[in-house]
Structure formats: C-alpha cells, structure tokens
Write a protein that holds these residues in place. Structure first.
Motif, mmCIF file in Angstrom:
data_model
loop_
_atom_site.group_PDB
_atom_site.id
_atom_site.type_symbol
_atom_site.label_atom_id
_atom_site.label_comp_id
_atom_site.label_asym_id
_atom_site.label_seq_id
_atom_site.Cartn_x
_atom_site.Cartn_y
_atom_site.Cartn_z
ATOM 1 N N LEU A 1 57.738 3.494 -6.442
ATOM 2 C CA LEU A 1 57.469 2.842 -6.542
ATOM 3 C C LEU A 1 57.443 1.654 -7.518
ATOM 4 C CD1 LEU A 1 54.881 3.682 -5.058
ATOM 5 C CD2 LEU A 1 56.795 3.406 -3.409
ATOM 6 N N ASN A 2 57.677 0.555 -7.218
ATOM 7 C CA ASN A 2 57.321 -0.965 -8.621
ATOM 8 C C ASN A 2 56.024 -1.117 -8.843
ATOM 9 O OD1 ASN A 2 58.312 -2.458 -9.973
ATOM 10 N ND2 ASN A 2 59.103 -4.011 -9.186
ATOM 11 N N VAL A 3 55.685 -0.049 -9.784
ATOM 12 C CA VAL A 3 53.687 -1.013 -10.321
ATOM 13 C C VAL A 3 54.158 -1.276 -11.281
ATOM 14 C CG1 VAL A 3 53.392 1.127 -8.476
ATOM 15 C CG2 VAL A 3 54.109 1.533 -10.802
ATOM 16 N N GLY A 4 55.324 -1.750 -11.610
ATOM 17 C CA GLY A 4 55.726 -2.225 -13.246
ATOM 18 C C GLY A 4 55.668 -1.642 -14.372
ATOM 19 N N ALA B 1 50.742 7.128 -10.175
ATOM 20 C CA ALA B 1 50.167 5.528 -9.720
ATOM 21 C C ALA B 1 50.440 4.303 -10.773
ATOM 22 C CB ALA B 1 48.899 5.834 -8.801
ATOM 23 N N GLY B 2 50.827 4.341 -11.589
ATOM 24 C CA GLY B 2 51.183 3.131 -12.564
ATOM 25 C C GLY B 2 50.246 2.967 -12.817
ATOM 26 N N GLY C 1 46.471 -2.308 -9.247
ATOM 27 C CA GLY C 1 46.602 -3.197 -7.666
ATOM 28 C C GLY C 1 48.324 -2.473 -7.207
ATOM 29 N N LEU C 2 49.178 -2.649 -8.206
ATOM 30 C CA LEU C 2 50.235 -2.569 -7.289
ATOM 31 C C LEU C 2 50.625 -1.234 -6.504
ATOM 32 C CD1 LEU C 2 52.565 -3.774 -10.030
ATOM 33 C CD2 LEU C 2 52.154 -4.805 -7.689
ATOM 34 N N ILE C 3 49.856 -0.205 -7.203
ATOM 35 C CA ILE C 3 50.161 1.100 -6.004
ATOM 36 C C ILE C 3 49.884 1.014 -4.753
ATOM 37 C CG2 ILE C 3 47.609 2.289 -6.976
ATOM 38 C CD1 ILE C 3 51.155 3.616 -6.081
ATOM 39 N N LEU C 4 48.375 0.130 -4.621
ATOM 40 C CA LEU C 4 48.075 -0.458 -2.773
ATOM 41 C C LEU C 4 49.106 -0.637 -2.047
ATOM 42 C CD1 LEU C 4 44.897 -0.733 -3.633
ATOM 43 C CD2 LEU C 4 45.751 1.097 -2.973
ATOM 44 N N THR C 5 49.707 -2.454 -2.883
ATOM 45 C CA THR C 5 50.824 -2.743 -2.104
ATOM 46 C C THR C 5 52.256 -1.923 -1.233
ATOM 47 O OG1 THR C 5 51.778 -4.214 -3.797
ATOM 48 C CG2 THR C 5 49.908 -4.873 -2.939
ATOM 49 N N GLU C 6 52.408 -1.201 -2.620
ATOM 50 C CA GLU C 6 54.147 -0.589 -3.020
ATOM 51 C C GLU C 6 53.829 0.123 -2.196
ATOM 52 O OE1 GLU C 6 56.927 -1.592 -4.376
ATOM 53 O OE2 GLU C 6 55.463 -3.534 -4.680
ATOM 54 N N LYS C 7 52.662 1.373 -1.365
ATOM 55 C CA LYS C 7 52.893 2.151 -0.795
ATOM 56 C C LYS C 7 52.920 1.711 0.416
ATOM 57 C CE LYS C 7 48.153 3.787 -0.787
ATOM 58 N NZ LYS C 7 47.566 4.318 1.017
ATOM 59 N N LEU C 8 52.346 0.557 1.065
ATOM 60 C CA LEU C 8 52.269 0.108 1.639
ATOM 61 C C LEU C 8 54.063 -0.365 2.966
ATOM 62 C CD1 LEU C 8 49.159 -1.724 2.309
ATOM 63 C CD2 LEU C 8 49.153 0.114 3.740
ATOM 64 N N LYS C 9 54.788 -0.544 1.187
ATOM 65 C CA LYS C 9 55.963 -0.816 2.244
ATOM 66 C C LYS C 9 57.123 -0.123 2.846
ATOM 67 C CE LYS C 9 56.579 -4.914 -1.895
ATOM 68 N NZ LYS C 9 56.655 -5.189 -2.949
ATOM 69 N N VAL C 10 56.654 1.974 2.338
ATOM 70 C CA VAL C 10 56.861 2.513 2.645
ATOM 71 C C VAL C 10 56.629 3.563 3.364
ATOM 72 C CG1 VAL C 10 58.721 3.197 0.670
ATOM 73 C CG2 VAL C 10 56.152 4.172 0.485
ATOM 74 N N ASN D 1 49.041 5.926 6.034
ATOM 75 C CA ASN D 1 48.697 5.783 4.479
ATOM 76 C C ASN D 1 48.462 6.689 3.726
ATOM 77 O OD1 ASN D 1 46.782 4.539 4.063
ATOM 78 N ND2 ASN D 1 47.907 2.870 3.728
ATOM 79 N N LYS D 2 47.779 8.276 4.188
ATOM 80 C CA LYS D 2 46.811 8.372 3.283
ATOM 81 C C LYS D 2 47.901 9.757 2.898
ATOM 82 C CE LYS D 2 43.025 11.930 3.734
ATOM 83 N NZ LYS D 2 43.907 12.425 2.501
ATOM 84 N N ILE D 3 46.829 9.883 1.332
ATOM 85 C CA ILE D 3 47.902 10.331 0.081
ATOM 86 C C ILE D 3 47.369 11.591 0.371
ATOM 87 C CG2 ILE D 3 48.231 10.499 -2.500
ATOM 88 C CD1 ILE D 3 50.125 8.678 -1.403
ATOM 89 N N ASP D 4 48.447 12.569 0.847
ATOM 90 C CA ASP D 4 47.192 14.139 0.630
ATOM 91 C C ASP D 4 47.150 14.381 -0.494
ATOM 92 O OD1 ASP D 4 47.440 14.226 3.927
ATOM 93 O OD2 ASP D 4 49.278 13.664 3.471
#
Length: 161
Positions: A34-37, A55-56, A60-69, A75-78
């Motif tokens: 994921l591209n988190v900068g 998670a970088g 806030g980038l992790i929230l948008t990036e994980k929704l891309k995949v 989208n819950k992280i286990d």
C-alpha cells in the motif's frame, strides 16, 4: 413468453451460483503493498482474514489505501503486525484503531524511547486487543498459511533508537 423469462432467470442464477462456488475453491492469497507515503504497509489477504504489516505514518493514508484492495464490507484487519517501533511503520494504526479494532496486534517485543510508541501500546491495552511478542522462529498459523519470523536471531527486548 413467461417460460422464456423464467428459464433465462434460472440460467443466469445457475451461472452466478457456479461462479461463486468456483471462486471460493480457487481463492488465492494476495499480497498488496500500500502507498502510505513514507513508511511501509503490506496487506496479506487470505481465507483466514486480513493481515496488515505496518501501516505507515499517522496521516490517514492507510484508511484510503486499504479500501482500494479490500471490499468495503470486508475490510476489517484481523491481525496488525508492527515490525519495529519507528513512527513511519506503526503510526497509521492510530488512524485504523479509531474506526476498527483488529483481533490481534503482533510486534517484535522491543521497547522504544519514543513516547508515541508507549502511547500506542497503551491504546492497544485500553482497547483490550491481544498483544503478542513475535521473534525469530515464532510462527503464526492460519487456516491456509504459515507466517514465520526469520530474524533477528538473538533479539533481547532492549530499548531501540
């Protein structure tokens, strides 16, 4: 004419049902970077769940990036894994923990002089998220995968810089 529509609807339903069945049996784990900068974030998705490694930064980038995949409703992280106590590796978990609680947090057991990391560990404890030290030779067994820590060989939980 009604028979035609009924037969067409049944054929489409049959086709869709078989697509779902075959996609379930042919499911392959995926790894997404994921591209988190600045920093890192790697998402491993398999049948047993979603594992996020780092998670970088806390930007806030992790929230948008994980929704891309990941699909919106799945989208819950286990499992959240922190490789080490640098803010550009764990900072994004602050954002993530505000909207969802992972089932487990894993880190290397190292301590940090950073107050931010100590705040992070306090949030994990406050939210009652299980926290596991993960060192060389340790394994995580999922339904379909084995994740094993390869290094460092002799890690003693001393304060890191």
């Amino acid at each position: 004419m009604q028979k035609f529509y009924l037969i067409t609807a049944l054929l489409i339903l049959n086709f869709l049902s078989w697509q779902i069945i075959f996609s379930w049996f042919n499911f392959s784990p995926t790894i997404s970077f994921l591209n988190v900068g600045q920093g890192n974030a790697t998402l491993i998705k398999d049948r047993s769940g979603n594992i996020l490694i780092d998670a970088g930064k806390n930007n806030g980038l992790i929230l948008t990036e994980k929704l891309k995949v990941l699909p919106y409703f799945k989208n819950k992280i286990d499992v959240a894994i922190i490789t080490h106590a640098d803010t550009d590796h764990y900072g994004g978990f602050f954002d993530l923990f505000q909207i969802q609680k992972p089932g487990l947090v894993i880190y290397n057991g190292g301590l940090s002089k950073e107050e931010t990391f100590n705040n992070f560990l306090a949030i994990v404890k406050e939210k009652n998220i299980p926290l596991i030290d993960f060192k060389a030779g340790d394994k995580i067994l999922t339904k379909n995968s084995i994740l094993q820590a390869l290094a460092p060989e002799n890690y003693n939980a001393k304060t890191t810089d």
